[in-house]
Design an enzyme around this catalytic site. Sequence first.
Site, PDB file in Angstrom:
ATOM      1  N   CYS A   1      28.796   2.488  19.984  1.00  0.00           N
ATOM      2  CA  CYS A   1      29.931   2.061  20.812  1.00  0.00           C
ATOM      3  C   CYS A   1      29.471   1.423  22.119  1.00  0.00           C
ATOM      4  O   CYS A   1      30.287   1.173  23.003  1.00  0.00           O
ATOM      5  CB  CYS A   1      30.887   3.220  21.054  1.00  0.00           C
ATOM      6  SG  CYS A   1      30.103   4.671  21.744  1.00  0.00           S
TER       7      CYS A   1
ATOM      8  N   HIS B   1      30.469  -0.446  34.642  1.00  0.00           N
ATOM      9  CA  HIS B   1      31.826  -0.075  34.238  1.00  0.00           C
ATOM     10  C   HIS B   1      32.859  -1.059  34.741  1.00  0.00           C
ATOM     11  O   HIS B   1      33.903  -1.240  34.128  1.00  0.00           O
ATOM     12  CB  HIS B   1      32.119   1.364  34.641  1.00  0.00           C
ATOM     13  CG  HIS B   1      31.403   2.317  33.747  1.00  0.00           C
ATOM     14  ND1 HIS B   1      30.250   2.954  34.123  1.00  0.00           N
ATOM     15  CD2 HIS B   1      31.635   2.652  32.462  1.00  0.00           C
ATOM     16  CE1 HIS B   1      29.814   3.671  33.108  1.00  0.00           C
ATOM     17  NE2 HIS B   1      30.632   3.512  32.081  1.00  0.00           N
TER      18      HIS B   1
ATOM     19  N   ASP C   1      24.122   3.268  28.254  1.00  0.00           N
ATOM     20  CA  ASP C   1      23.320   4.199  29.040  1.00  0.00           C
ATOM     21  C   ASP C   1      21.933   4.393  28.450  1.00  0.00           C
ATOM     22  O   ASP C   1      20.967   4.574  29.186  1.00  0.00           O
ATOM     23  CB  ASP C   1      24.028   5.557  29.139  1.00  0.00           C
ATOM     24  CG  ASP C   1      25.061   5.548  30.256  1.00  0.00           C
ATOM     25  OD1 ASP C   1      24.714   5.110  31.358  1.00  0.00           O
ATOM     26  OD2 ASP C   1      26.209   5.947  30.011  1.00  0.00           O
TER      27      ASP C   1
ATOM     28  N   GLU D   1      23.029   8.866  24.280  1.00  0.00           N
ATOM     29  CA  GLU D   1      22.900   7.839  25.303  1.00  0.00           C
ATOM     30  C   GLU D   1      21.812   8.173  26.317  1.00  0.00           C
ATOM     31  O   GLU D   1      21.678   7.526  27.341  1.00  0.00           O
ATOM     32  CB  GLU D   1      24.246   7.593  26.003  1.00  0.00           C
ATOM     33  CG  GLU D   1      24.936   8.823  26.512  1.00  0.00           C
ATOM     34  CD  GLU D   1      26.333   8.534  27.083  1.00  0.00           C
ATOM     35  OE1 GLU D   1      26.668   7.355  27.310  1.00  0.00           O
ATOM     36  OE2 GLU D   1      27.078   9.495  27.316  1.00  0.00           O
TER      37      GLU D   1
HETATM   38  C1  PEP Z   1      27.493   3.826  26.558  1.00  0.00           C
HETATM   39  O1  PEP Z   1      26.832   4.376  27.444  1.00  0.00           O
HETATM   40  O2  PEP Z   1      27.003   3.015  25.743  1.00  0.00           O
HETATM   41  C2  PEP Z   1      28.928   4.086  26.431  1.00  0.00           C
HETATM   42  C3  PEP Z   1      29.622   3.633  25.405  1.00  0.00           C
HETATM   43  O3  PEP Z   1      29.542   4.789  27.428  1.00  0.00           O
HETATM   44  P1  PEP Z   1      29.904   4.176  28.859  1.00  0.00           P
HETATM   45  O4  PEP Z   1      29.772   2.692  28.801  1.00  0.00           O
HETATM   46  O5  PEP Z   1      31.294   4.608  29.165  1.00  0.00           O
HETATM   47  O6  PEP Z   1      28.898   4.822  29.759  1.00  0.00           O
HETATM   48 MG    MG Z   2      27.637   5.997  28.561  1.00  0.00          MG
END
Ligand code: PEP
Ligand code: MG
Length: 585
Positions: free
Chosen positions: A510, A196, A463, A439
Amino acid sequence: MSSERIVQGRSIVAGFAIGRLVALAGRTHDSFRLAITENKVGTEIVRLRMAVDKASTELERTRTHLTDSAGEELGAIFDAQHLLLRDPELQGRIETHIREHLVNSEWAVTETIGHHLEQFAALQSSHFRDRAGDLRDVGLALLRALTGDAPEAVKRLESAEPVVVLARDLTPSETIRLSRVGVIGLGLEVGGQTSHTAIIARSLGIPLVAGLARAAAAVPEASHAIVDGERGLVVLDPEPETLKRYGRQAAESDRRAATLVAAANVEAVTQDGVHIQLLANIDLPDELPDIAKYGAEGIGLYRSEFLFIERSPDLPTEDEQVQVLRDMLEAAAPGPTVVRTFDLGGRKLAREVIETHEDNPVLGLRGIRLTLHRRDIFKSQVRAILRAGAHGQLRVLLPMVTGVEEIDEFRQLVGECAAELEGEGQEFSTEFRLGAMVEVPSAALIADHLARRVDFLALGTNDLVQYALAVDRGNEHVAYLYEPLHPAILRMVRFVVDSARKGDVGVMICGEVAADPRATALMLGLGLRRLSVTPRAIPVIKRQVRSLVLDGLPAIAEQCLEAESAREVEAIMHNAGIVESPEAQ
Ligand code: PEP
Ligand code: MG
């Protein structure tokens, strides 16, 4: 003699940053270790004592609040913490730590409390376990009182000159704070492509190199450095010639980015006329102008938890959340706004929310599990969503879904919140489209069932890769195993896309892989037509989309699904000529 040195790492966020170097050595929670001179010891001790007073007032306030709302018995829990906080022996030890080690108060608190906690951990008594919980809370209360809105180290960075920071690790909230005080480049010892911290740095356009060996400890302050996010290295004390060369490269890269941005409003359409919807992943409200700037068609993912993380330790109020969501709707109009409910827990700081220690938080109370568990907090978000929904077409996305029950429970909660709002005479709407993040492997494998419960599925490959390949997304030791194009992942993506089509619901991706132009052809070949990416990546993905002929991509994707490894997938794409060469990017 030249003092220029190169520290090799891995490229995480591309770009160049040249600035004054500040090395932050060591870190736990929000506390940085700062060396102080002897004549600053007095000032640190005054800071510490003031923090004890401040934390004590805070505790008193919490105690009164709890006694009023839940009775004397619960309020009394805080008496033990109060006694600990005021314990002269504990305070004396922290002060001694400051004097003997010549460090800032935050670090002395972290070290002293950490030492006591280790001693408690060695004792097998439930009495001491309870005391450890109190002690940990006292430590956090002290750190909060000491750091206020911004940690001292962050305040110290404020300068007219751009700053490049080297550290062992940074949390997403620290990264946000650093960006606010003019930090333009980061070099870390740890971290992966989809951590993150990396995602935030990418959103903010801060070049980031990770995997630097003992970077923070080994580097003296006050020199200058270049973060080369293209090649994944940091140049310390660069020679004038090197500075000039990098200056030229940075200008060239800015020029290329500007050309791409200038073409931001062309349509994302393949050579054979198929429109691909490119949406924006938004982490912070500051990014809203980027939607128009980079030509996104709406918001595909608003990571609402960052509102929480930024506010920490205070919780965002319901009214504040309504306002933020209304701002999102306005910036994304006429396109959609997908708000993902708080994905706190795991590595996303949530100590105000999670009371219990978890040995393995990534497999613990995270995302929808946590919010359903802490309805007191979640309700304010659901109510805010329903209220904001009266002003535009909000879509709601649930993170970390592992089974259908979580969706049913969420709908039940929506019913409760709607009844409350109705009773209060508030304006609201329950007409939102609901989505589930896919995910976790269990969600991918029951995508057909999920598709009967929701209106759309959102593939979160960041994830999904972590959980399916058992590779911690932030762990540099296994970064080489973090392969979004692993055939296991591609097969899951295919199953999810097929399930969405059969169930006649929407599907998008995403995860960060959607922002990698080398993967665009494969994503389209697997049937995806909606990608949500960090706004800055939109121009390059759009250019890639416009260069592709869709016809023929499914056959190449089929071959990739049969490949034995990610390497073979890459070879197939390369041979098919569908991977953009690095020079063209
Ligand atoms: C993901 O896990 O791909 C996602 C878009 O969520 P995050 O990156 O916030 O965990
Ligand atoms: Mg995620």
